[in-house]
Design a protein around this motif. Structure first.
Motif, PDB file in Angstrom:
ATOM      1  N   LEU A   1       0.131  -1.006  -0.109  1.00  0.00           N
ATOM      2  CA  LEU A   1       0.342   0.309  -0.704  1.00  0.00           C
ATOM      3  C   LEU A   1       0.648   1.214   0.102  1.00  0.00           C
ATOM      4  N   TYR A   2       2.047   1.535   1.103  1.00  0.00           N
ATOM      5  CA  TYR A   2       3.243   2.217   0.612  1.00  0.00           C
ATOM      6  C   TYR A   2       3.407   2.555  -0.468  1.00  0.00           C
ATOM      7  N   THR A   3       4.112   1.534  -1.391  1.00  0.00           N
ATOM      8  CA  THR A   3       4.097   2.143  -3.067  1.00  0.00           C
ATOM      9  C   THR A   3       2.975   2.186  -3.723  1.00  0.00           C
ATOM     10  N   ALA A   4       1.228   1.945  -3.394  1.00  0.00           N
ATOM     11  CA  ALA A   4       0.873   2.302  -4.066  1.00  0.00           C
ATOM     12  C   ALA A   4       0.310   3.485  -4.206  1.00  0.00           C
ATOM     13  N   LEU A   5       0.063   4.459  -2.707  1.00  0.00           N
ATOM     14  CA  LEU A   5       0.137   5.126  -2.298  1.00  0.00           C
ATOM     15  C   LEU A   5       0.750   6.482  -2.782  1.00  0.00           C
ATOM     16  N   TYR A   6       2.287   6.424  -2.428  1.00  0.00           N
ATOM     17  CA  TYR A   6       2.929   7.317  -2.878  1.00  0.00           C
ATOM     18  C   TYR A   6       4.471   6.557  -4.158  1.00  0.00           C
ATOM     19  N   GLY A   7       4.224   5.880  -4.906  1.00  0.00           N
ATOM     20  CA  GLY A   7       5.336   5.169  -5.692  1.00  0.00           C
ATOM     21  C   GLY A   7       6.661   5.261  -5.380  1.00  0.00           C
ATOM     22  N   SER A   8       7.086   4.650  -4.061  1.00  0.00           N
ATOM     23  CA  SER A   8       8.257   5.351  -3.665  1.00  0.00           C
ATOM     24  C   SER A   8       9.002   4.325  -4.307  1.00  0.00           C
ATOM     25  N   ARG A   9      10.637   4.721  -4.745  1.00  0.00           N
ATOM     26  CA  ARG A   9      11.428   3.816  -6.030  1.00  0.00           C
ATOM     27  C   ARG A   9      12.360   3.428  -5.316  1.00  0.00           C
ATOM     28  N   PHE A  10      12.618   3.798  -3.888  1.00  0.00           N
ATOM     29  CA  PHE A  10      14.136   3.654  -3.320  1.00  0.00           C
ATOM     30  C   PHE A  10      14.527   1.668  -3.248  1.00  0.00           C
ATOM     31  N   ALA A  11      15.718   1.824  -3.531  1.00  0.00           N
ATOM     32  CA  ALA A  11      15.462   0.580  -3.569  1.00  0.00           C
ATOM     33  C   ALA A  11      16.165  -0.398  -2.477  1.00  0.00           C
ATOM     34  N   VAL A  12      16.096   0.109  -1.748  1.00  0.00           N
ATOM     35  CA  VAL A  12      16.728  -0.712  -0.196  1.00  0.00           C
ATOM     36  C   VAL A  12      15.371  -1.176  -0.092  1.00  0.00           C
ATOM     37  N   GLN A  13      14.065  -0.475  -0.355  1.00  0.00           N
ATOM     38  CA  GLN A  13      12.346  -0.909   0.747  1.00  0.00           C
ATOM     39  C   GLN A  13      11.872  -1.655  -0.562  1.00  0.00           C
ATOM     40  N   SER A  14      11.969  -1.269  -1.812  1.00  0.00           N
ATOM     41  CA  SER A  14      11.576  -2.027  -2.720  1.00  0.00           C
ATOM     42  C   SER A  14      11.789  -3.584  -3.272  1.00  0.00           C
ATOM     43  N   SER A  15      12.941  -4.114  -2.733  1.00  0.00           N
ATOM     44  CA  SER A  15      13.900  -4.965  -3.052  1.00  0.00           C
ATOM     45  C   SER A  15      14.803  -6.244  -2.186  1.00  0.00           C
ATOM     46  N   ALA A  16      13.785  -6.948  -1.996  1.00  0.00           N
ATOM     47  CA  ALA A  16      14.790  -7.729  -0.670  1.00  0.00           C
ATOM     48  C   ALA A  16      15.462  -8.465  -0.950  1.00  0.00           C
ATOM     49  N   SER A  17      16.222  -8.567  -2.824  1.00  0.00           N
ATOM     50  CA  SER A  17      17.714  -9.371  -3.033  1.00  0.00           C
ATOM     51  C   SER A  17      18.603  -8.193  -2.902  1.00  0.00           C
ATOM     52  N   PHE A  18      17.889  -6.589  -3.030  1.00  0.00           N
ATOM     53  CA  PHE A  18      19.004  -5.190  -3.282  1.00  0.00           C
ATOM     54  C   PHE A  18      19.348  -5.244  -1.812  1.00  0.00           C
TER      55      PHE A  18
ATOM     56  N   ALA B   1      -9.992   9.770  -1.895  1.00  0.00           N
ATOM     57  CA  ALA B   1      -9.186   8.511  -1.232  1.00  0.00           C
ATOM     58  C   ALA B   1      -8.291   7.930  -1.111  1.00  0.00           C
ATOM     59  N   GLU B   2      -7.243   8.437  -2.244  1.00  0.00           N
ATOM     60  CA  GLU B   2      -5.595   8.111  -1.440  1.00  0.00           C
ATOM     61  C   GLU B   2      -5.082   8.886   0.047  1.00  0.00           C
ATOM     62  N   HIS B   3      -5.244   9.708   0.652  1.00  0.00           N
ATOM     63  CA  HIS B   3      -4.783  10.743   2.113  1.00  0.00           C
ATOM     64  C   HIS B   3      -5.984  10.119   2.944  1.00  0.00           C
ATOM     65  N   MET B   4      -7.165   9.571   2.373  1.00  0.00           N
ATOM     66  CA  MET B   4      -7.592   8.640   3.671  1.00  0.00           C
ATOM     67  C   MET B   4      -7.693   7.284   4.293  1.00  0.00           C
TER      68      MET B   4
ATOM     69  N   GLU C   1     -16.139   7.453  -0.735  1.00  0.00           N
ATOM     70  CA  GLU C   1     -15.462   8.275  -2.017  1.00  0.00           C
ATOM     71  C   GLU C   1     -16.231   6.714  -2.438  1.00  0.00           C
ATOM     72  N   GLU C   2     -15.902   7.117  -4.379  1.00  0.00           N
ATOM     73  CA  GLU C   2     -16.224   5.512  -5.141  1.00  0.00           C
ATOM     74  C   GLU C   2     -14.931   5.077  -5.226  1.00  0.00           C
ATOM     75  N   ALA C   3     -13.733   5.650  -5.276  1.00  0.00           N
ATOM     76  CA  ALA C   3     -12.758   4.758  -5.213  1.00  0.00           C
ATOM     77  C   ALA C   3     -12.156   3.308  -4.149  1.00  0.00           C
ATOM     78  N   GLU C   4     -13.209   4.082  -2.998  1.00  0.00           N
ATOM     79  CA  GLU C   4     -12.713   3.492  -1.986  1.00  0.00           C
ATOM     80  C   GLU C   4     -13.378   2.232  -1.877  1.00  0.00           C
ATOM     81  N   HIS C   5     -14.899   2.255  -2.677  1.00  0.00           N
ATOM     82  CA  HIS C   5     -16.105   1.353  -2.131  1.00  0.00           C
ATOM     83  C   HIS C   5     -16.271   0.567  -2.684  1.00  0.00           C
ATOM     84  N   MET C   6     -15.902   1.103  -4.167  1.00  0.00           N
ATOM     85  CA  MET C   6     -14.733   0.685  -5.761  1.00  0.00           C
ATOM     86  C   MET C   6     -14.050  -0.830  -4.748  1.00  0.00           C
ATOM     87  N   MET C   7     -13.787  -0.450  -4.298  1.00  0.00           N
ATOM     88  CA  MET C   7     -11.992  -1.434  -4.221  1.00  0.00           C
ATOM     89  C   MET C   7     -12.612  -1.920  -3.142  1.00  0.00           C
TER      90      MET C   7
END
Lengths: 353, 353, 353
Positions: B34-51, B215-218, C213-219
């Motif tokens: 969910l953190y990735t979905a909400l912020y799109g973070s790309r730091f490799a240490v948190q993204s990849s177990a191998s890294f 929806a994202e910030h909530m 929000e729409e996105a929430e109930h649909m997800m």
């Protein structure tokens, strides 16, 4: 100075060039849950460990398109950050299944370049490969994009256009090893229709429609760590051609695939993407419907009771698909068509059961 | 009767008071996705177990700010349910890394109180600590909030204002044990720039912008189990000063941090939050951009090939950051600046490789 | 031809009929994280492995309502795809706890049918059961829906209406084995109020409000693989009675349950759903508030220091609940009431500690 990534421009690409893409990604059950929340996919193999194990998987694999999106996303900062348009896909083959805990990375090779006559843009052809932590190929595809030149005065390169096959040959489709259709329960899968039940030329209206919200397509696209700016920045997009954020084309592919469950419930694996076109832009608020046509039916190389169907799936925006909308009378793709996808799926055969 | 939590008011706080916060939380791969979905973070240490494993982590740690938000969220029902304003942060130190499966809980100690001259509100200073299931500190920070008095007639307490350091001293920064920069692959990390490449005074425009949806910030704020009413209840907020739900300030911090990848891609760990201010309110629909300035460069106590950079990251709403917007000519923070964050990050040194 | 699921119509149902529902589902920590993000639930047993283990669970169980929604969702394609209205629930009992990694599937038996006098619709009563991979019952409930006839000329069946108990008897409530309240820490749980502290007739305003929000109930609804079209397709809904997508009733149940933490923080398990009614439709943009009344207090069959409370929880839209809104002076349910839920929860007893 110069620490941010400006992306590559047309003159930065040359045939034979290799690119190692950043940000390897360990996929998890969290990604699988989000995939379900975003698309509502119901294919039983990906939904249930018990179902997957009954046909020979060690556990439930992640959705094939999730794998595609993640690998595609990694290529964006190097290939398409300055892209004007994502022109097409070809010869996309899915490889070994990906399970929660696997770590994916991506490589690309430039296989063609051709400057456009306007001298401002050019087309770049790349072959991108996704690998897991054991260096096994999970997906291997070609795409071509129109990219801006940094400097219009830069001389045009010798044009080089790769041969692009119309489709992946059935003998090149990969079926995970050890699968056995005898454990496949069609009642639990939600469809009584096996490979033999589909006829070439048959059309299926998938019936349901799904409306897209901004939060959904942005969460999906960030989950794939896809950084294309057009999807995220309303402040900039408001000044642009559409005035809106564009929905990532892959989001529409996954929605169409999830809708296709209704009529193709036993198509448990996407084995290849032969070709694909995002015919018209999709925006939040659009409702996606889909229909499919069976283009071809083929045996698989190692026939273990599974067969392949080549499908064309058409997705529309704000248009039901009972009459299979596609081209108008002049042969142009209709403006409400947003996706034209040609791909192979795998289904159990009735005779294999 | 009286079974609901009314929150604490100014007169409920006294220096030395200890608070045990509710709702311990086991963090998982689901939170990471969910953190990735909400912020799109790309730091490799948190993204990849191998890294992560290549530089000595046992697996991919959870994002440092995710840990901060979860611990912060636990303090809200007891500290800031009746807060008028979240005034600042100081001396925030990240402790041992947090991995999926770890269970966090939070404690706070009141370290200062000062009634405001209006007699209706006061400022409360608390030191909050997050602990894992082994009672190891994962984060330790000070914040101060303006809180309403229940009864304006209640006499003012003796004012007590703690010493707040400008910054965490470099020798107090914690680096997880056993890390080794020799396994750090800058190509996979997506940045060729190491600690030595950053100069004090250098400014970086992170370029990209990200528009926030309700929806994202909530979803984010609920994920941190943060109960502050202003983020969730449009029916009430419609009657209030802004007429809108306020975005949790930590959401903006995480967005700015994710945007900062473009220019600071090797800053794989947030080691401390020295100071932070949510200068102006953020609402859904705002597009966040960010830029950073290098304030200080320091060695780490146990130099194992990593160094620390002290950064100021400024986030704006609906304003690109190519010209580094911050203060106007009168020295006032510009109205489009929504975050002013002073923090330490850790980067591999080129010489350590 | 005919490969898509048209759903069942009234004349397709007959008492005694068994239905095996499609799409088994392995639940994971990803689903748990999404549940927290969507509802902000704070019950400590589901939030913390350490807390759950302290009272005898092997790990943190998934939320009871998450289990209910997933099983309910599986029944939709076969039971209620052509439903005009979801009329009610009865005798819903929660069974063994569900943990990440468990795979659920669903079965239903038709237990009653009655055609309506208009000859166009009828009421179908079904008993649905959710099972885990070990064939243990995780939830068992009755619901009845009004379903369209395919052919109004089809003769009416012999009416058969099952006996529907007002409530699940306390002796039929299931408490997971091996639980021990002595390890229950009320400070960490966030509530000092035990079973003995609640009096029959007591009313609690849960205070907080949450805007949908729409996105929430649909997800959420996709996460439960619930395919009811009214929740997803704005293009179709725009032409309909409300002009809007309807929020899945279960989404409101989960929001009300999460809000009820403020006042019922130790009600760590939903043991049964006695009855439930979605009194008025809920749409995105509505802000949900809730209040509860204690209807009954009961011992559990194997009293190991836990007791049961029977609650009525009322949820409203755009209406605070300080005055406990429910029926108007004529005895009609008020138009702002969207949920009337009668259910049993389990709480530790103070004496058991």
């Amino acid at each position: 100075m110069g620490k941010t990534n400006p992306g590559n421009f047309f003159e930065d690409f040359a045939p034979g060039q290799q690119l190692v893409h950043a940000t390897p990604r360990t996929l998890t059950e969290g990604d699988a849950a989000l995939y379900t929340a975003l698309y509502g996919s119901r294919f039983a193999v990906q939904s249930s460990a018990s179902f997957a194990m009954a046909i020979g998987y060690p556990e439930a694999p992640l959705d094939d398109l999730l794998v595609f999106h993640v690998v595609f996303g990694k290529t964006v900062p190097d290939i398409s950050l300055n892209a004007v348009a994502n022109l097409g896909y070809a010869r996309g083959r899915m490889g070994v299944p990906v399970y929660p805990g696997d770590t994916l990375r991506a490589l690309s090779r430039v296989i063609g370049v051709k400057e456009n006559s306007n001298g401002k843009t050019g087309v770049v052809y790349v072959n991108s490969v996704g690998l897991n932590q054991n260096d096994e190929v999970v997906v291997d595809f070609i795409r071509w994009v129109m990219v801006q030149k940094r400097d219009p005065a830069h001389p045009a390169p010798e044009p080089e256009i790769p041969d692009l096959p119309d489709r992946v040959a059935p003998e090149d489709l990969y079926l995970p090893e050890g699968l056995d259709p005898r454990g496949y329960d069609p009642e639990l899968a939600g469809s009584a229709h096996f490979w033999e039940d589909y006829a070439v030329g048959e059309r299926i209206d998938h019936g349901d429609g799904m409306t897209i919200e901004e939060a959904e397509h942005m969460m999906a696209t960030r989950l794939w760590q896809n950084t294309a700016k057009v999807h995220f920045n309303q402040y900039e997009q408001a000044k642009g051609r559409f005035g809106r954020r564009l929905v990532y084309g892959g989001h529409v592919i996954s929605l169409a695939r999830a809708l296709s469950f209704n009529g193709l419930g036993n198509a448990f694996r996407v084995a290849a993407i032969n070709a694909g076109s995002h015919c018209n832009p999709t925006f939040a608020g659009d409702t996606i419907h889909a229909w499919s046509e069976v283009l071809e039916r083929a045996d698989l190389p190692a026939d273990e009771g599974f067969g392949a169907l080549r499908l064309r799936t058409i997705a529309t925006k704000d248009r039901a698909c009972a009459d299979f909308p596609y081209r108008d009378e002049q042969g142009h793709i209709r403006p409400e068509v947003v996706l034209d996808l040609d791909y192979w799926v795998v289904m159990p055969k009735a005779e294999g059961k």
